[in-house]
Write a protein that holds these residues in place. Structure first.
Motif, PDB file in Angstrom:
ATOM      1  N   ALA A 424      18.787 166.595 -33.799  1.00 39.72           N
ATOM      2  CA  ALA A 424      18.851 167.150 -35.159  1.00 39.72           C
ATOM      3  C   ALA A 424      18.055 166.324 -36.154  1.00 39.72           C
ATOM      4  CB  ALA A 424      20.297 167.256 -35.617  1.00 39.72           C
ATOM      5  N   SER A 425      17.884 165.020 -35.906  1.00 32.47           N
ATOM      6  CA  SER A 425      17.114 164.162 -36.807  1.00 32.47           C
ATOM      7  C   SER A 425      16.375 163.122 -35.990  1.00 32.47           C
ATOM      8  CB  SER A 425      18.022 163.476 -37.834  1.00 32.47           C
ATOM      9  OG  SER A 425      18.955 162.636 -37.187  1.00 32.47           O
ATOM     10  N   CYS A 426      15.166 162.804 -36.475  1.00 31.88           N
ATOM     11  CA  CYS A 426      14.313 161.880 -35.718  1.00 31.88           C
ATOM     12  C   CYS A 426      13.342 161.221 -36.700  1.00 31.88           C
ATOM     13  CB  CYS A 426      13.560 162.662 -34.637  1.00 31.88           C
ATOM     14  SG  CYS A 426      12.413 161.670 -33.670  1.00 31.88           S
ATOM     15  N   ASP A 427      13.204 159.893 -36.609  1.00 33.62           N
ATOM     16  CA  ASP A 427      12.351 159.170 -37.559  1.00 33.62           C
ATOM     17  C   ASP A 427      11.476 158.175 -36.804  1.00 33.62           C
ATOM     18  OD1 ASP A 427      11.160 157.953 -39.690  1.00 33.62           O
ATOM     19  OD2 ASP A 427      13.028 157.464 -40.748  1.00 33.62           O
ATOM     20  N   PHE A 428      10.163 158.445 -36.829  1.00 33.51           N
ATOM     21  CA  PHE A 428       9.182 157.573 -36.181  1.00 33.51           C
ATOM     22  C   PHE A 428       8.249 156.924 -37.199  1.00 33.51           C
ATOM     23  CE2 PHE A 428       9.412 160.494 -32.235  1.00 33.51           C
ATOM     24  CZ  PHE A 428      10.504 159.770 -31.756  1.00 33.51           C
ATOM     25  N   ARG A 429       8.611 156.958 -38.466  1.00 41.44           N
ATOM     26  CA  ARG A 429       7.741 156.404 -39.493  1.00 41.44           C
ATOM     27  C   ARG A 429       7.611 154.892 -39.339  1.00 41.44           C
ATOM     28  NH1 ARG A 429      10.566 158.934 -44.734  1.00 41.44           N
ATOM     29  NH2 ARG A 429      12.364 158.237 -43.465  1.00 41.44           N
ATOM     30  N   GLY A 430       6.392 154.395 -39.654  1.00 40.69           N
ATOM     31  CA  GLY A 430       6.152 152.964 -39.551  1.00 40.69           C
ATOM     32  C   GLY A 430       5.922 152.507 -38.131  1.00 40.69           C
ATOM     33  N   THR A 431       5.502 153.424 -37.263  1.00 41.30           N
ATOM     34  CA  THR A 431       5.185 153.091 -35.867  1.00 41.30           C
ATOM     35  C   THR A 431       3.802 153.644 -35.522  1.00 41.30           C
ATOM     36  OG1 THR A 431       6.063 155.108 -34.854  1.00 41.30           O
ATOM     37  CG2 THR A 431       7.646 153.338 -35.327  1.00 41.30           C
ATOM     38  N   GLN A 432       3.364 153.372 -34.296  1.00 45.43           N
ATOM     39  CA  GLN A 432       2.088 153.906 -33.796  1.00 45.43           C
ATOM     40  C   GLN A 432       2.337 154.888 -32.644  1.00 45.43           C
ATOM     41  OE1 GLN A 432      -1.067 150.909 -33.257  1.00 45.43           O
ATOM     42  NE2 GLN A 432       0.283 149.407 -34.263  1.00 45.43           N
ATOM     43  N   LEU A 433       3.486 155.525 -32.628  1.00 48.14           N
ATOM     44  CA  LEU A 433       3.825 156.448 -31.554  1.00 48.14           C
ATOM     45  C   LEU A 433       2.891 157.656 -31.550  1.00 48.14           C
ATOM     46  CD1 LEU A 433       7.727 156.403 -31.720  1.00 48.14           C
ATOM     47  CD2 LEU A 433       6.293 155.512 -29.873  1.00 48.14           C
ATOM     48  N   LYS A 434       2.607 158.160 -30.328  1.00 53.75           N
ATOM     49  CA  LYS A 434       1.743 159.320 -30.165  1.00 53.75           C
ATOM     50  C   LYS A 434       2.438 160.370 -29.316  1.00 53.75           C
ATOM     51  CE  LYS A 434      -2.462 156.477 -30.292  1.00 53.75           C
ATOM     52  NZ  LYS A 434      -3.682 156.074 -29.536  1.00 53.75           N
ATOM     53  N   ILE A 435       2.043 161.629 -29.539  1.00 55.75           N
ATOM     54  CA  ILE A 435       2.572 162.718 -28.738  1.00 55.75           C
ATOM     55  C   ILE A 435       1.852 162.727 -27.397  1.00 55.75           C
ATOM     56  CG2 ILE A 435       2.892 165.225 -28.612  1.00 55.75           C
ATOM     57  CD1 ILE A 435       2.888 165.233 -31.655  1.00 55.75           C
ATOM     58  N   SER A 436       2.577 163.080 -26.340  1.00 56.21           N
ATOM     59  CA  SER A 436       2.012 163.050 -24.996  1.00 56.21           C
ATOM     60  C   SER A 436       0.894 164.082 -24.843  1.00 56.21           C
ATOM     61  CB  SER A 436       3.086 163.307 -23.955  1.00 56.21           C
ATOM     62  OG  SER A 436       3.647 164.594 -24.134  1.00 56.21           O
ATOM     63  N   THR A 437       0.034 163.891 -23.858  1.00 55.47           N
ATOM     64  CA  THR A 437      -1.104 164.773 -23.602  1.00 55.47           C
ATOM     65  C   THR A 437      -0.625 166.196 -23.331  1.00 55.47           C
ATOM     66  OG1 THR A 437      -2.264 162.919 -22.609  1.00 55.47           O
ATOM     67  CG2 THR A 437      -3.128 165.111 -22.126  1.00 55.47           C
ATOM     68  N   GLY A 438      -1.330 167.155 -23.902  1.00 56.67           N
ATOM     69  CA  GLY A 438      -0.967 168.559 -23.721  1.00 56.67           C
ATOM     70  C   GLY A 438      -0.178 169.119 -24.878  1.00 56.67           C
ATOM     71  N   GLN A 439       0.275 168.260 -25.776  1.00 53.61           N
ATOM     72  CA  GLN A 439       1.044 168.738 -26.927  1.00 53.61           C
ATOM     73  C   GLN A 439       0.185 168.815 -28.189  1.00 53.61           C
ATOM     74  OE1 GLN A 439       4.421 165.795 -26.174  1.00 53.61           O
ATOM     75  NE2 GLN A 439       5.516 167.549 -27.048  1.00 53.61           N
ATOM     76  N   GLY A 440      -1.101 168.516 -28.043  1.00 51.93           N
ATOM     77  CA  GLY A 440      -1.953 168.573 -29.208  1.00 51.93           C
ATOM     78  C   GLY A 440      -2.102 167.199 -29.833  1.00 51.93           C
ATOM     79  N   ASN A 441      -3.014 167.094 -30.751  1.00 48.19           N
ATOM     80  CA  ASN A 441      -3.288 165.816 -31.398  1.00 48.19           C
ATOM     81  C   ASN A 441      -2.565 165.652 -32.727  1.00 48.19           C
ATOM     82  OD1 ASN A 441      -5.043 165.022 -29.354  1.00 48.19           O
ATOM     83  ND2 ASN A 441      -6.744 166.200 -30.272  1.00 48.19           N
ATOM     84  N   ALA A 442      -1.941 166.691 -33.197  1.00 47.62           N
ATOM     85  CA  ALA A 442      -1.256 166.598 -34.494  1.00 47.62           C
ATOM     86  C   ALA A 442       0.051 165.826 -34.315  1.00 47.62           C
ATOM     87  CB  ALA A 442      -0.976 167.973 -35.050  1.00 47.62           C
ATOM     88  N   THR A 443       0.110 164.676 -34.858  1.00 44.47           N
ATOM     89  CA  THR A 443       1.272 163.796 -34.670  1.00 44.47           C
ATOM     90  C   THR A 443       2.506 164.314 -35.393  1.00 44.47           C
ATOM     91  OG1 THR A 443       0.559 162.486 -36.552  1.00 44.47           O
ATOM     92  CG2 THR A 443      -0.140 161.747 -34.374  1.00 44.47           C
ATOM     93  N   THR A 444       2.361 165.319 -36.234  1.00 43.26           N
ATOM     94  CA  THR A 444       3.516 165.841 -36.970  1.00 43.26           C
ATOM     95  C   THR A 444       4.194 166.977 -36.222  1.00 43.26           C
ATOM     96  OG1 THR A 444       2.067 167.346 -38.178  1.00 43.26           O
ATOM     97  CG2 THR A 444       2.551 165.205 -39.209  1.00 43.26           C
ATOM     98  N   VAL A 445       3.616 167.413 -35.116  1.00 43.33           N
ATOM     99  CA  VAL A 445       4.198 168.515 -34.356  1.00 43.33           C
ATOM    100  C   VAL A 445       5.067 167.930 -33.247  1.00 43.33           C
ATOM    101  CG1 VAL A 445       3.754 170.608 -33.019  1.00 43.33           C
ATOM    102  CG2 VAL A 445       2.187 169.931 -34.852  1.00 43.33           C
ATOM    103  N   CYS A 446       6.341 167.642 -33.608  1.00 37.28           N
ATOM    104  CA  CYS A 446       7.268 167.064 -32.618  1.00 37.28           C
ATOM    105  C   CYS A 446       8.683 167.320 -33.057  1.00 37.28           C
ATOM    106  CB  CYS A 446       7.017 165.572 -32.438  1.00 37.28           C
ATOM    107  SG  CYS A 446       8.063 164.832 -31.150  1.00 37.28           S
ATOM    108  N   GLY A 447       9.080 168.590 -32.995  1.00 33.62           N
ATOM    109  CA  GLY A 447      10.445 168.963 -33.306  1.00 33.62           C
ATOM    110  C   GLY A 447      10.879 168.500 -34.692  1.00 33.62           C
ATOM    111  N   LYS A 448      12.002 167.763 -34.747  1.00 32.68           N
ATOM    112  CA  LYS A 448      12.576 167.306 -36.006  1.00 32.68           C
ATOM    113  C   LYS A 448      12.053 165.938 -36.431  1.00 32.68           C
ATOM    114  CE  LYS A 448      15.555 170.762 -36.192  1.00 32.68           C
ATOM    115  NZ  LYS A 448      15.619 171.762 -37.278  1.00 32.68           N
ATOM    116  N   CYS A 449      11.145 165.352 -35.686  1.00 36.82           N
ATOM    117  CA  CYS A 449      10.732 163.957 -35.909  1.00 36.82           C
ATOM    118  C   CYS A 449       9.796 163.818 -37.116  1.00 36.82           C
ATOM    119  CB  CYS A 449      10.059 163.406 -34.661  1.00 36.82           C
ATOM    120  SG  CYS A 449      11.170 163.327 -33.245  1.00 36.82           S
ATOM    121  N   LEU A 450       9.987 162.704 -37.829  1.00 35.47           N
ATOM    122  CA  LEU A 450       9.155 162.364 -38.973  1.00 35.47           C
ATOM    123  C   LEU A 450       8.161 161.289 -38.578  1.00 35.47           C
ATOM    124  CD1 LEU A 450      11.926 162.077 -41.725  1.00 35.47           C
ATOM    125  CD2 LEU A 450      10.471 164.062 -41.229  1.00 35.47           C
ATOM    126  N   PHE A 451       6.942 161.429 -39.120  1.00 39.53           N
ATOM    127  CA  PHE A 451       5.894 160.456 -38.881  1.00 39.53           C
ATOM    128  C   PHE A 451       5.332 159.983 -40.225  1.00 39.53           C
ATOM    129  CE2 PHE A 451       6.112 163.017 -35.086  1.00 39.53           C
ATOM    130  CZ  PHE A 451       5.853 162.128 -34.040  1.00 39.53           C
TER     131      PHE A 451
END
Length: 452
Positions: A424-451
């Motif tokens: 329901a809530s996810c916060d990845f702000r202040g990190t260098q996390l990336k979405i896995s291959t095949g999910q696109g390059n847009a780091t904001t497209v990850c369910g409820k997670c914030l970047f």
């Protein structure tokens, strides 16, 4: 008064020619029961009149009855005074005796000498078949007689070592206690010790130690047996340090202490973490000193919730025994701990832990793969650390996951995280996390997670 007229010189009459005195009537007082009595008939002289009058007075039955009644009343008054004096003396003796419940320095069954310089003596346990000592009886007597009207004067310093020497009548499994009442007295003394160690009479102003009915005091909760089950202390109503008498609260289940980062100080009393019923421990903003030994929680078999927040003096390590308990909630926040992540994420917690908050510490390295086996974990917070990598999989039960402000965290986000319908809530702000291959390059497209 009778008089005769002078008839001139005459011959002195003979004795047998003297006329008798007229009868004398004595009038008694009606209100005292006297009646008219004639004293003497016939010849009489003035000299025997008082004697005869006295005889008449004492021969009156009414006067005799009054005299007997007066003597009887005096006897009853004397007996009543004696009884009153006896009862008064007995009461004074009892009060004096209970006001001084001290053990005899030479009595080996009551106390052992102070060999550690602590200023107190420790009572030796009595056998279950022996009668209570006089000192123990005195302490219990004073608690029941004098303490209710004068709770602050109860001599806990003298009585606690004595009462602790026999099985506690409030303890589970004690079916035939040697005495009854010392469990309540010990609990009262434990709470009184907290009040005495609190600055500015903050707890007394909140209603503490006004009586011995501590179950009604602010922040104190009891069960049906009168055992203290919850103790909640918040600044400024906190002691300068946690007293050792807290271990007398054998029914304590929930202990919460929130200070101001200066108090309470000192250390955690020996035995406090080993209380048989303790299941919730919350220490926040204290100056309690550490580090805690690795075996500090070894006897905390019922402990299910531990919260340690902003206790700067508690140390940078967490006792390893804590991670072997069946904990459901573990919050160690703003403690600057540096315990290895592989020590924290052990399999012992995997089946019970639902909430884990290790934010604002000094944790470093990659999260171990064992994290994925925490199949009931719903809340995971790892913000503001130095974590460098995520495992290949995270618990599928997660509802809230925050790991913000870990600037070296540069791994790939597991695909299941972004596609989770549970999260329901996810916060990845202040990190260098990336979405896995095949999910696109847009780091904001990850369910409820914030970047960001």
């Amino acid at each position: 008064m009778f008089s005769r007229a002078w008839a001139g010189p005459s011959k002195q009459p003979a004795a047998h020619e003297l006329s008798p005195w007229p009868p004398l009537s004595v009038h008694k007082e009606k209100e005292r029961g006297w009646t008219d009595v004639e004293v003497g008939a016939g010849p009489s002289t003035s000299s025997d009149f008082p004697q005869r009058l006295h005889q008449v007075r004492h021969s009156c039955p009414c006067e005799q009855r009054h005299e007997k009644k007066r003597k009887s009343n005096c006897c009853w008054i004397i007996i009543l005074v004696i009884i009153i004096l006896f009862l008064l003396g007995n009461s004074i003796f009892l009060n004096i005796k209970t006001l001084s419940p001290k053990t005899s320095p030479g009595d080996p069954e009551l106390a052992t000498p102070d060999t550690k310089g602590t200023g107190t003596t420790t009572a030796k346990p009595s056998s279950s078949t022996s009668a209570p000592s006089a000192a123990l009886v005195n302490c219990l007597s004073q608690f029941s007689i004098n303490a209710p009207s004068s709770p602050t004067s109860y001599p806990c310093g003298t009585c606690v070592p004595i009462m602790a020497g026999v099985p506690n009548d409030l303890a589970d499994g004690v079916t035939n206690p040697q005495t009854t009442g010392q469990g309540n007295a010990l609990q009262f003394c434990a709470l009184k010790a907290i009040s005495d160690a609190t600055a500015g009479n903050a707890l007394q102003n909140a209603g503490w130690v006004k009586d011995v009915k501590f179950c009604g005091w602010n922040g104190v909760q009891c069960d049906s047996k009168g055992r203290v089950t919850a103790l909640n202390l918040a600044f400024p109503a906190v002691p300068a340090s946690l007293p050792t008498d807290l271990t007398s609260l054998i029914g304590l289940q929930n202990l919460q202490v929130v200070g101001d980062r200066n108090v309470p100080a000192g250390t955690i009393p020996d035995g406090l973490l080993s209380l048989p019923s303790l299941n919730t421990l919350h220490l926040e903003s204290t100056a309690i000193q550490g580090p805690l030994p690795d075996n500090a929680f070894n006897k905390s078999s019922k402990l299910t919730s531990v919260t340690l927040v902003k206790n700067a003096q508690l140390g940078q390590t967490v006792p390893t025994g804590l991670f072997s308990l069946p904990l459901q909630t573990l919050i160690i926040n703003t403690q600057n701990i540096s315990t290895p992540l592989t020590t924290i994420f052990t399999s012992a917690l995997a089946s019970t832990l639902t909430t884990l908050d290790l934010s604002f510490n000094a944790l470093t390295g990659a999260l171990p793969s064992t994290l994925s086996s925490y199949n009931v974990l719903t809340d995971l917070h790892l913000d503001a650390n130095d974590i460098t990598a995520l495992p290949a999989a995270l618990p599928v039960s997660l509802k809230a996951f925050t790991i913000a402000t870990n600037p070296r965290l540069a791994s790939t986000i597991p695909a299941a995280v972004c596609s989770s319908s549970t999260l329901a809530s996810c916060d990845f702000r202040g990190t260098q996390l990336k979405i896995s291959t095949g999910q696109g390059n847009a780091t904001t497209v990850c369910g409820k997670c914030l970047f960001g």
